[in-house]
Structure formats: C-alpha cells, structure tokens
Design a protein around this motif. Structure first.
Motif, PDB file in Angstrom:
ATOM      1  N   GLY A  91      13.938 -25.921   3.529  1.00 15.13           N
ATOM      2  CA  GLY A  91      14.214 -27.215   2.931  1.00 15.13           C
ATOM      3  C   GLY A  91      15.351 -27.194   1.938  1.00 15.13           C
ATOM      4  O   GLY A  91      16.026 -28.195   1.731  1.00 15.13           O
ATOM      5  N   SER A  92      15.600 -26.024   1.311  1.00 13.01           N
ATOM      6  CA  SER A  92      16.617 -25.963   0.278  1.00 13.01           C
ATOM      7  C   SER A  92      18.022 -25.914   0.840  1.00 13.01           C
ATOM      8  O   SER A  92      18.977 -26.075   0.108  1.00 13.01           O
ATOM      9  N   THR A  93      18.178 -25.666   2.137  1.00 10.39           N
ATOM     10  CA  THR A  93      19.517 -25.540   2.726  1.00 10.39           C
ATOM     11  C   THR A  93      19.894 -26.749   3.575  1.00 10.39           C
ATOM     12  O   THR A  93      20.819 -26.685   4.362  1.00 10.39           O
ATOM     13  N   GLN A  94      19.195 -27.835   3.432  1.00  5.07           N
ATOM     14  CA  GLN A  94      19.506 -29.033   4.201  1.00  5.07           C
ATOM     15  C   GLN A  94      20.627 -29.804   3.509  1.00  5.07           C
ATOM     16  O   GLN A  94      20.430 -30.895   2.983  1.00  5.07           O
ATOM     17  N   TYR A  95      21.809 -29.235   3.496  1.00  3.52           N
ATOM     18  CA  TYR A  95      22.948 -29.906   2.895  1.00  3.52           C
ATOM     19  C   TYR A  95      23.380 -31.075   3.777  1.00  3.52           C
ATOM     20  O   TYR A  95      23.383 -30.997   4.994  1.00  3.52           O
ATOM     21  N   VAL A  96      23.770 -32.143   3.157  1.00  7.04           N
ATOM     22  CA  VAL A  96      24.165 -33.352   3.871  1.00  7.04           C
ATOM     23  C   VAL A  96      25.631 -33.244   4.275  1.00  7.04           C
ATOM     24  O   VAL A  96      26.491 -32.958   3.446  1.00  7.04           O
ATOM     25  N   VAL A  97      25.899 -33.456   5.565  1.00  7.57           N
ATOM     26  CA  VAL A  97      27.261 -33.426   6.090  1.00  7.57           C
ATOM     27  C   VAL A  97      27.769 -34.862   6.134  1.00  7.57           C
ATOM     28  O   VAL A  97      27.289 -35.675   6.922  1.00  7.57           O
ATOM     29  N   LYS A  98      28.723 -35.183   5.276  1.00  2.31           N
ATOM     30  CA  LYS A  98      29.228 -36.545   5.168  1.00  2.31           C
ATOM     31  C   LYS A  98      30.409 -36.761   6.110  1.00  2.31           C
ATOM     32  O   LYS A  98      31.085 -35.813   6.506  1.00  2.31           O
ATOM     33  N   GLY A  99      30.653 -37.992   6.441  1.00  5.24           N
ATOM     34  CA  GLY A  99      31.775 -38.334   7.307  1.00  5.24           C
ATOM     35  C   GLY A  99      31.998 -39.830   7.306  1.00  5.24           C
ATOM     36  O   GLY A  99      31.231 -40.597   6.716  1.00  5.24           O
ATOM     37  N   SER A 100      33.053 -40.252   7.974  1.00  4.48           N
ATOM     38  CA  SER A 100      33.373 -41.677   8.083  1.00  4.48           C
ATOM     39  C   SER A 100      33.168 -42.120   9.527  1.00  4.48           C
ATOM     40  O   SER A 100      33.499 -41.394  10.460  1.00  4.48           O
ATOM     41  N   GLN A 101      32.607 -43.272   9.693  1.00  6.91           N
ATOM     42  CA  GLN A 101      32.293 -43.781  11.021  1.00  6.91           C
ATOM     43  C   GLN A 101      32.963 -45.135  11.222  1.00  6.91           C
ATOM     44  O   GLN A 101      32.868 -46.018  10.374  1.00  6.91           O
ATOM     45  N   LYS A 102      33.652 -45.268  12.358  1.00  7.22           N
ATOM     46  CA  LYS A 102      34.264 -46.559  12.668  1.00  7.22           C
ATOM     47  C   LYS A 102      33.574 -47.173  13.877  1.00  7.22           C
ATOM     48  O   LYS A 102      32.903 -46.481  14.653  1.00  7.22           O
ATOM     49  N   GLU A 103      33.761 -48.447  14.039  1.00 16.35           N
ATOM     50  CA  GLU A 103      33.068 -49.174  15.108  1.00 16.35           C
ATOM     51  C   GLU A 103      33.581 -48.729  16.474  1.00 16.35           C
ATOM     52  O   GLU A 103      34.777 -48.542  16.696  1.00 16.35           O
TER      53      GLU A 103
END
Length: 324
Positions: A91-103
């Motif tokens: 559970g401690s390594t569930q880093y969130v991978v962010k990004g940008s999403q377009k339609e």
C-alpha cells in the motif's frame, strides 16, 4: 526506535557525568602545591585526570556514534516528495501517475468501430479495470477512453495508424499481471487488449520452436506442447501472456537454468508507431544480419511498438524432476 534512542541518551548523559566527575575529583586545588618528580625535579607531575581524559572522551564519542541521524542525504527524497507515504508494504508504494487527458475525437471512434466491428468497448467499468489494474503498485489518475480487441495483425496495424493520425496515445494490454504499472493510461487514449490474439500459428517439433500470437498465456502454451514432449521454460506467474512477457523481459523461477525472456525468443513481428509491420529476425539460429532488433524490442514495455507475433525457443520436458 524511541526506546533505543532513550537508552542512547541515558548512555551519553552518563558518559558526560563521568567526565565531569573525573575532572572535578582529580584536578588539584589552585592553592595546593605542585607535586614534584623525584627524578625530574624541574617537571611537574601530570594530574591523574589527564590520563583518564582519553577514556572519558572515547566513551562520549561512542555514545555520539550510536546516536541516530535524522538528516536526509543529498540523494534522499525531499519531505515534500515522501509526505504521507510510509516505506514498506504494497500500500505504501501506490504512487499516483498523473497525466493530461484530451477528448477522444468522434472521427477516430468511428474508424475504430469500422476496424474492430463489435470488438470495442466504451463501458466505464471495463475501462476502469484496464486503466487501474489490481496488481500494480502504481495508480493512474486517468483511464483509457476506449478498449479495442483486435483479432489479427492487420487490425492492430490499422488501429495504430488511425491513432497516429489523430495523435492519440495507445497502450498495449496483455495479461495485466505486472506490478510496475506497465498498462496504466495516464493520458487516456486507446487501450489495445491482445487477449483475442492467442493462436498457435506454427509448431516445429524437430527444430524445437513455436510461432504464437501475443495473447496466449504461457500456461496454455505448455498445455498445447505437452503431448509433443516439449515445454516453454519461463514461468513468471499465472495469467501472464507471451506478448507481455516479451514486452517486460520477464524471467521466472527457471531462469537460472534456461535464461530470461531475451534468451528464449528467436524473432518477433512488431507494429511500429506509424502502423508499419516489421519482422526482427528469421528462425535461423545463426544469423548476424544487421541490428539485433529482437533484443531491442524485448523489454521495451510497449514504447517502441506493439508485438503481434513471437517465435519461441522450446525445451524438452525433463524425464525426472526433483523438488528441494
């Protein structure tokens, strides 16, 4: 940690007390006459405290060395990076991978429906499962916009060409058993699920190799090969597909004896980012013609192309097996 620090503090305080007491006890009074040496009357005798001083300093230094250091090194992550994240455990390594999403363009969606017919899904739950795999330590903010299930190499090529023309990201999807977030879709896009491409295209028993599509699992392949006395030796985990095993350069418990995936793949067929289809090598064992594209693609994790065909090196099933 707190209890250990408590005893370190007590030990250090005791050493300081011992040093002060030693200096106080053995330092001569300012009005007391200096003791002379019988043989060297011109030199004064050193007080006993000077001989005890190295011992007291050693004790103090030892306590200081045992003191834990909380200052992070230059290579450690900053407090902002690790705030709220505990080290250790899944559970401690569930880093969130962010990004940008377009339609997703409607024109692209219509093209994908024409290519894949009914083998396409816009269902949210299905897209969620593909975008946030349960085995992955990492989690993405976004999920794919659409899931496609190609049945042939030609369909994969057409899908990739369409996505390339609209500059929409694609993510190949195999057995989803990896834990490093290979199948995440941080920028949305099209998820190409290879699970319908699972045929055994050719088996050469005498040459001990087999040509398969990427969607077949290694366990299914071994069931197919068992009547011929052959098997594929890599065993990364139940549910892993051959295409995903190539993309992640997997190994397994038998890697010490038979090597990793790069040692057991003879050639690949790959759809590149522009939709072109390339074959990395022939079935010949001895070949030095050009670049070793097979090893380049193995372990590329879907960043260089989509694997659509794999030629594997097989082994004979051992007559005896011993479990230690």
């Amino acid at each position: 940690m707190s209890s250990s620090w408590f005893w370190f503090s007590r030990f250090r305080s005791s050493s300081k007390h011992l040093l002060n007491r030693t200096l106080h006890t053995f330092t001569p009074h300012k009005n007391a006459p200096a003791t002379t040496n019988v043989f060297n009357s011109h030199r004064t005798t050193k007080p006993w405290s000077s001989s005890m001083l190295p011992l007291a300093l050693a004790v103090s230094a030892g306590a200081l060395a045992l003191q834990p250091h909380f200052d992070p090194s230059l290579c450690d992550a900053s407090d902002a990076d690790i705030r709220g994240v505990s080290i250790g455990g899944k559970g401690s390594t569930q880093y969130v991978v962010k990004g940008s999403q377009k339609e997703l363009p409607q024109e692209l969606l219509e093209e994908l429906k024409t290519i894949c017919q009914d083998n396409i899904s816009l269902d949210y739950d299905e897209r969620y499962i593909h975008g946030k795999p349960q085995h992955s330590f990492h989690k993405a903010v976004n999920i794919p916009d659409v899931i496609v299930y190609p049945r042939s190499e030609e369909e994969v090529s057409k899908i990739v060409k369409s996505c390339n023309s609209y500059k929409i990201p694609i993510v190949p999807y195999g057995g989803a058993t990896s834990i490093e977030g290979h199948t995440l879709s941080p920028n949305g896009g099209v998820c190409i699920d290879m699970s319908l491409m699972k045929r055994v295209k050719a088996l050469h028993v005498d040459d001990m190799d087999v040509v398969v599509e990427p969607g077949i699992g290694w366990m299914e392949l071994n069931e197919y090969l068992e009547p011929y006395g052959l098997f594929f030796p890599l065993d990364p985990g139940p549910g892993a597909s051959i295409g995903g095993m190539c993309a992640t350069r997997c190994s397994g418990s038998l890697a010490v004896r038979y090597g990793t995936m790069r040692d057991n793949v003879i050639s690949l067929k790959v759809v590149l980012a522009n939709g072109d289809i390339v074959k990395t090598a022939s079935r010949a064992r001895k070949s030095a013609a050009g670049y070793d594209l097979t090893r380049l693609m193995i372990g590329s994790e879907g960043t260089l192309g989509v694997i659509t065909e794999v030629t594997l090196r097989l082994q004979k099933i051992p007559q005896y097996s011993v479990v230690h």
